[in-house]
Design an enzyme around this catalytic site. Structure first.
Site, mmCIF file in Angstrom:
data_model
loop_
_atom_site.group_PDB
_atom_site.id
_atom_site.type_symbol
_atom_site.label_atom_id
_atom_site.label_comp_id
_atom_site.label_asym_id
_atom_site.label_seq_id
_atom_site.Cartn_x
_atom_site.Cartn_y
_atom_site.Cartn_z
ATOM 1 N N GLN A 55 14.511 12.166 2.661
ATOM 2 C CA GLN A 55 13.260 11.779 3.317
ATOM 3 C C GLN A 55 12.689 11.859 4.635
ATOM 4 O O GLN A 55 14.129 12.421 5.251
ATOM 5 C CB GLN A 55 13.259 10.522 2.716
ATOM 6 C CG GLN A 55 14.054 9.834 3.680
ATOM 7 C CD GLN A 55 13.347 7.940 2.276
ATOM 8 O OE1 GLN A 55 12.224 7.820 1.838
ATOM 9 N NE2 GLN A 55 14.598 7.255 2.601
ATOM 10 N N GLU A 110 16.077 0.129 6.366
ATOM 11 C CA GLU A 110 15.636 -0.688 8.297
ATOM 12 C C GLU A 110 15.856 -1.905 9.057
ATOM 13 O O GLU A 110 16.080 -2.388 9.795
ATOM 14 C CB GLU A 110 13.616 -0.405 8.459
ATOM 15 C CG GLU A 110 13.068 -1.828 8.189
ATOM 16 C CD GLU A 110 11.430 -2.094 8.188
ATOM 17 O OE1 GLU A 110 11.073 -1.967 9.899
ATOM 18 O OE2 GLU A 110 11.367 -1.347 7.486
ATOM 19 N N ASP A 130 20.317 0.662 0.088
ATOM 20 C CA ASP A 130 19.218 1.669 0.020
ATOM 21 C C ASP A 130 20.359 2.565 -0.041
ATOM 22 O O ASP A 130 21.107 3.000 0.083
ATOM 23 C CB ASP A 130 19.195 1.515 1.523
ATOM 24 C CG ASP A 130 17.656 2.510 1.809
ATOM 25 O OD1 ASP A 130 16.642 1.612 1.339
ATOM 26 O OD2 ASP A 130 17.624 3.543 2.071
ATOM 27 N N ASP A 161 21.995 3.841 -5.086
ATOM 28 C CA ASP A 161 21.033 3.391 -5.793
ATOM 29 C C ASP A 161 20.312 2.755 -6.428
ATOM 30 O O ASP A 161 21.756 1.795 -6.678
ATOM 31 C CB ASP A 161 20.705 4.456 -6.926
ATOM 32 C CG ASP A 161 18.941 4.185 -8.294
ATOM 33 O OD1 ASP A 161 18.870 3.604 -9.170
ATOM 34 O OD2 ASP A 161 17.913 4.791 -7.863
ATOM 35 N N ALA A 162 19.741 1.333 -6.156
ATOM 36 C CA ALA A 162 19.371 -0.262 -6.403
ATOM 37 C C ALA A 162 19.265 -0.256 -8.275
ATOM 38 O O ALA A 162 20.299 -1.270 -7.583
ATOM 39 C CB ALA A 162 17.927 -0.681 -6.236
ATOM 40 N N ASP A 179 12.050 -4.274 -1.731
ATOM 41 C CA ASP A 179 11.144 -3.753 0.001
ATOM 42 C C ASP A 179 10.940 -2.185 -0.594
ATOM 43 O O ASP A 179 11.982 -1.351 -0.108
ATOM 44 C CB ASP A 179 11.425 -3.999 1.060
ATOM 45 C CG ASP A 179 11.706 -3.752 2.090
ATOM 46 O OD1 ASP A 179 10.384 -3.630 2.381
ATOM 47 O OD2 ASP A 179 12.297 -4.069 3.286
#
Length: 331
Positions: A55, A110, A130, A161-162, A179
């Site tokens: 991203q 974050e 994350d 990867d969750a 989240d």
């Protein structure tokens, strides 16, 4: 991603990956909400830009909201009002749980979700998972309000990867938090909103009396049918008790939604919530108290009717998306 452009030429002629240096004219960040709708935020400066394999990341200094984190052109949080989103995401589930000790956060790079979890005195361990190391490193460096959370010995930071991380772990958790980025076409995040994921992967990782909570996208009168009502209905097919609630987040220019789910009822009243806040939380919450939490679960007539009538269930083959396009980004 969204553009930083000047006040005169707000639409055409600007590189979308770079703020045009034009000191004599005001610069703007544009977020494209739909084909015919944009939001504009006046800028002091672009503090940092970066691109990971997943991203695009930007930290903007906005005139109205202070520092703002933007990922793939979508406002994630701003310095002025991020407490509304993160208090709403974290504290209701932890307060309704009788004794939350372990929490797994899907996404949350974050660090703000972990920061709010760590305010609870009962917490012994927080796993934050994350997928994007660069986002985590970026936020750890630039978001000063989360320094203590990242440094806590209760925080276990995992880059993965969750879904894959939950599948391989044997431990269970009192609360699991989503989240996550909003489900957008072109990225696999939508898979973490599906019935099969909730049923086969997530729910088995909850302890007795465990609670799952997820951000559920825009929930305004004009936007709640995009994904909010569908996420709510999908969770109703997996858990016995599902509770939706909302709050207005000014920097998002919309009402936002969250959904909690458990096999045990949510029975606290406002006074009991206030008592738990006093007993369990270090420091003062800026947004939530007992009455505001209870009132946030009351929808206006339009949204309430949509939740009652919604029939769509998230699956890999039949997903809903908000406007935008991902770059294989996920939790």
């Amino acid at each position: 991603m969204g553009e930083a452009v000047d006040e005169v030429h707000a639409i055409n002629g600007y590189d979308e990956h770079r703020a045009k240096e034009c000191p004599e004219e005001r610069k703007w960040y544009e977020e494209e909400i739909d084909d015919d709708l944009k939001l504009c935020y006046a800028l002091n400066s672009v503090l940092h830009r970066g691109t990971s394999i997943y991203q695009e990341i930007a930290l903007l200094d906005t005139k109205h909201f202070g520092k703002a984190l933007v990922i793939d052109g979508k406002m994630q949080s701003s310095e002025l009002d991020e407490f509304i989103y993160h208090e709403s995401l974290i504290h209701p589930a932890l307060l309704f749980h009788p004794n939350p000790r372990t929490v797994f956060i899907m996404g949350g790079g974050e660090g703000s979700a972990a920061r709010e979890v760590l305010k609870h005195t009962t917490i012994q361990r927080v796993v934050m998972c994350d997928i994007d190391q660069e986002v985590v490193d970026f936020c750890r460096r630039y978001l000063t309000s989360n320094y203590e959370a990242f440094a806590s010995d209760k925080l276990c930071l995992v880059i993965n990867d969750a879904k894959a991380e939950l599948e391989k772990r044997e431990e269970r958790y009192d609360v699991i938090v989503g989240d996550l980025a909003d489900p957008v076409e072109g990225g696999p995040c939508y898979q973490l909103y599906t019935k099969s994921f909730y049923e086969q992967v997530l729910k088995p990782k909850l302890n007795h009396q465990g609670i799952f909570v997820t951000q559920a996208g825009p929930a305004g009168v004009l936007t709640h049918k995009e994904v909010f009502s569908s996420i709510y209905n999908t969770l109703k097919h997996v858990f016995k008790y599902v509770l939706a609630y909302t709050a207005h987040v000014p920097s998002f220019a919309d009402t936002w939604g969250w959904v909690m789910a458990s096999d045990h009822p949510f029975t606290l009243n406002a006074q009991q919530i206030d008592e738990r806040i006093k007993e369990r939380i270090n420091g003062e919450l800026l947004y939530l108290n007992g009455e505001s939490l209870i009132s946030s679960t009351t929808m206006n007539k339009s949204v309430h009717q949509s939740l009652l009538k919604e029939t769509h269930v998230y699956t890999e083959e039949d997903a809903r998306f908000i406007y935008g396009h991902g770059r294989a980004c996920c939790a």
